[in-house]
Every structure is written in C-alpha cells, then in structure tokens.
Design an enzyme around this catalytic site. Structure first.
Site, PDB file in Angstrom:
ATOM      1  N   PRO A 182     -43.324   3.977  13.073  1.00  0.00           N
ATOM      2  CA  PRO A 182     -42.691   3.731  11.804  1.00  0.00           C
ATOM      3  C   PRO A 182     -43.676   3.309  10.745  1.00  0.00           C
ATOM      4  O   PRO A 182     -44.501   2.424  10.946  1.00  0.00           O
ATOM      5  CB  PRO A 182     -41.753   2.585  12.103  1.00  0.00           C
ATOM      6  CG  PRO A 182     -42.229   1.998  13.382  1.00  0.00           C
ATOM      7  CD  PRO A 182     -43.407   2.758  13.837  1.00  0.00           C
ATOM      8  N   GLU A 183     -43.534   3.945   9.631  1.00  0.00           N
ATOM      9  CA  GLU A 183     -44.223   3.524   8.427  1.00  0.00           C
ATOM     10  C   GLU A 183     -43.132   3.034   7.474  1.00  0.00           C
ATOM     11  O   GLU A 183     -41.981   2.931   7.869  1.00  0.00           O
ATOM     12  CB  GLU A 183     -45.035   4.696   7.844  1.00  0.00           C
ATOM     13  CG  GLU A 183     -45.997   5.270   8.872  1.00  0.00           C
ATOM     14  CD  GLU A 183     -46.836   6.440   8.361  1.00  0.00           C
ATOM     15  OE1 GLU A 183     -47.113   6.482   7.155  1.00  0.00           O
ATOM     16  OE2 GLU A 183     -47.197   7.305   9.171  1.00  0.00           O
TER      17      GLU A 183
ATOM     18  N   ARG B 198     -44.594   2.020  24.368  1.00  0.00           N
ATOM     19  CA  ARG B 198     -46.016   1.689  24.503  1.00  0.00           C
ATOM     20  C   ARG B 198     -46.323   0.197  24.488  1.00  0.00           C
ATOM     21  O   ARG B 198     -47.488  -0.188  24.638  1.00  0.00           O
ATOM     22  CB  ARG B 198     -46.820   2.422  23.425  1.00  0.00           C
ATOM     23  CG  ARG B 198     -46.821   3.931  23.671  1.00  0.00           C
ATOM     24  CD  ARG B 198     -47.599   4.685  22.623  1.00  0.00           C
ATOM     25  NE  ARG B 198     -49.028   4.444  22.716  1.00  0.00           N
ATOM     26  CZ  ARG B 198     -49.926   5.022  21.914  1.00  0.00           C
ATOM     27  NH1 ARG B 198     -49.525   5.859  20.974  1.00  0.00           N
ATOM     28  NH2 ARG B 198     -51.189   4.771  22.059  1.00  0.00           N
TER      29      ARG B 198
ATOM     30  N   ARG C 106     -63.376  -2.189  -4.472  1.00  0.00           N
ATOM     31  CA  ARG C 106     -63.767  -1.833  -3.110  1.00  0.00           C
ATOM     32  C   ARG C 106     -64.630  -0.595  -3.097  1.00  0.00           C
ATOM     33  O   ARG C 106     -64.300   0.403  -3.719  1.00  0.00           O
ATOM     34  CB  ARG C 106     -62.515  -1.562  -2.257  1.00  0.00           C
ATOM     35  CG  ARG C 106     -61.538  -2.676  -2.270  1.00  0.00           C
ATOM     36  CD  ARG C 106     -62.093  -3.896  -1.517  1.00  0.00           C
ATOM     37  NE  ARG C 106     -60.998  -4.565  -0.860  1.00  0.00           N
ATOM     38  CZ  ARG C 106     -60.787  -4.497   0.441  1.00  0.00           C
ATOM     39  NH1 ARG C 106     -61.620  -3.872   1.206  1.00  0.00           N
ATOM     40  NH2 ARG C 106     -59.748  -5.098   0.957  1.00  0.00           N
TER      41      ARG C 106
END
Length: 276
Positions: free
Chosen positions: A2-3, A117, A156
């Site tokens: 899931p995102e 998992r 960044r």
DNA sequence: CACGAGACCTGTTCGC
DNA sequence: TGCGAACAGGTCTCGT
C-alpha cells in the site's frame, strides 16, 4: 502493497463501512489475539492488553502510509508495509493463515491485520507524533505550495527517485506512484533534486497530485494476490510495463534499477540527466 | 549528507 | 517437470 491511495481507500472503508462491511467507528475492543509477536512494535504485549481492552474507535484517518486509529485514550497506528491488509467482518470469522493481529469488538465486529511477509507493524501510543513525527508534508495538502516544494528540492542534492521515496521528504509515495509521477512530469529518476527549475518543480508536484488523486479515485492499485478492489493498475503509464509502448510516444518502456528498486521509464520522454 | 548493501519475511514467477 | 534464482507495493541499520 500500500501506498497513499491504497491506505486512503482502506481508511475510508474502515471509517464508512461498505458492501456489508460494518464501520469500526463506535466499536469497543473486547479482546484480541496477537498471532505474530513481531507485528506489535510497541508496547509489550502485556501492556498492550492492559491498555487496549475497553477502548473505543473514535476516528480513523491516514497520515502518509500509516493508518491512524484514534481510540478513547490512545492512538493505534498501523503500517501495512509490503503485504499488509486489514479485513473487517461481522461475527466469528475464521482468521486467515496470514492473520498477525486480530481485534474483537463488543458488538461482534472483528478486525484482522493480515500480512504474509510479516513486515507490517502496529503501535499503541499516547502521542501519535512519537511515531509520525518525522514524516514530511502530505502531497495532497493544498497548503503545501509549489514554492515550498521547490525550496525543499533545492535543499537536497539527491536523485529524485530515492528522494521521493524518502518519507521524511514527502509522505505517502512508494515505488508505483513515484514511477508514474516521474513519467507524467517527464523527469528521469536520476535527475538531481537541486537541478530542478521552479517550473519543473511545479510540474512535478502537479504530476504527483494527479497520479495520487487518480489512484484514490480508482480505489488504489491491485497487483497479484496482495490487494483487491482497486483498478488503478489498468492505468499505469510506466510501472511494470517493461517492453510495452509508452502511452505518450510509443517508445518501449525500459526497466532500470535505482536505489535497489525496479524503476520504469520511457527513455524518450525521460531523457537521462546530463551529469548524474 | 548521500549512497549502497544487507536485513527483515513469504510467495510467485522466471529461466534453464 | 523440477528447482534455484530473481523479484515483489517498505523501511531500518550499518559502513563508506
């Protein structure tokens, strides 16, 4: 699995119910089973038992990829990681093989945190910021402006793909939606963040919002056995489309590896940066 | 600060 | 057919 769009879809379903599935709001926890101890990040199981029984679900939200359950006195936070899912049913249903944590409500509703998992985690904390505190901005928050995003990128010197996957930079994107957003914005994943112009930054934020909104509209993406319900996978522009034509120009989509993650690009629409 | 490798896990798919 | 390798929606920690 899931995102952001998948977690948003699950949070909405748990909050509002649907298709014979009850809402969790107003349910009071009567008992639980912890089938895989590692799933409970904190506190220890004894303390968890002592604290959670008797608490009621007051609100259900999402922050980044976390499910945020506001209980009477604590926050229950769940991260589904790669293969997690939340199933809610009425009455005594047999727990699946992959159930790691089950909550039983006083009114007979039952919740199962399934996770083949075992990467998923749950926290029960008083202060949600102790877990969520380092997350970056919500990409769909309208008060997060293109100017602010550009400033953040300028600060960044890092490749776009790993930076966009970094939850402290921006919360909620994962491998699917990063590839989709970069393709839509016509940016190569190795482009250095501080090389983006103000205009490119604006385009990228717009692309991120577009793919996330479309993902939510389609109830997320379901691939293989992990998640059911969504159909955004039928709209993929690049992700998992290696060897298929780019929807913009017909060039075949290529798979490369960036930051140890499979990455899908159109070599025509997303040309390599000059000096990565 | 940035990056790569390895760890945590299990299941499915790919290649010989 | 069989079997090991590669791969999968995520994140953390360690070493350079």
């Amino acid at each position: 699995m899931p995102e952001l769009p998948e977690v948003e879809t699950i949070a909405r379903l748990l909050r509002e119910g649907g298709e014979g599935q009850p809402s969790l709001l107003g349910c009071t926890i009567r008992d639980f089973d912890l089938l895989w101890p590692g799933t409970l990040a904190e506190p220890a199981p004894r303390q968890f038992r002592h604290l959670i029984i008797g608490q009621e679900f007051k609100a259900i939200d999402r922050r980044g990829k976390f499910l945020v359950f506001e209980l009477s006195n604590h926050y229950l936070l769940i991260h589904l990681r790669m293969s997690g899912d939340i199933l809610v049913g009425e009455g005594e249903q047999p727990l699946g093989e992959y159930s790691r944590l089950a909550l039983y409500m006083e009114n007979g509703v039952q919740l199962s945190f399934n996770d083949a998992r075992k990467f998923g985690r749950a926290w029960l904390v008083e202060d949600s910021q102790s877990v969520l505190g380092k997350l970056g901005p919500e990409p769909l928050d309208e008060s997060f402006t293109a100017e602010a995003f550009h400033r953040r990128l300028q600060a960044r010197r890092r490749q776009l793909k790993p930076l966009l996957l970094d939850q402290s930079f921006l919360a909620g994107l994962g491998n699917i939606y990063v590839d989709e957003a970069l393709h839509l914005a016509r940016l190569h994943p190795l482009t250095l963040a501080n090389n983006l112009s103000r205009r490119q930054a604006g385009n990228l934020l717009a692309a991120i919002r577009q793919v996330l909104r479309e993902g939510i509209r389609r109830n997320g993406s379901s691939i293989d056995w992990v998640y059911r319900g969504g159909d955004f996978q039928n709209q993929f522009r690049a992700y998992q489309r290696t060897g298929e034509p780019c929807p913009e120009c017909g060039t075949l989509i290529e798979r490369i590896v960036v930051a140890q993650r499979g990455t899908h690009i159109c070599p025509q629409c997303q040309p390599s940066p000059s000096f990565p």
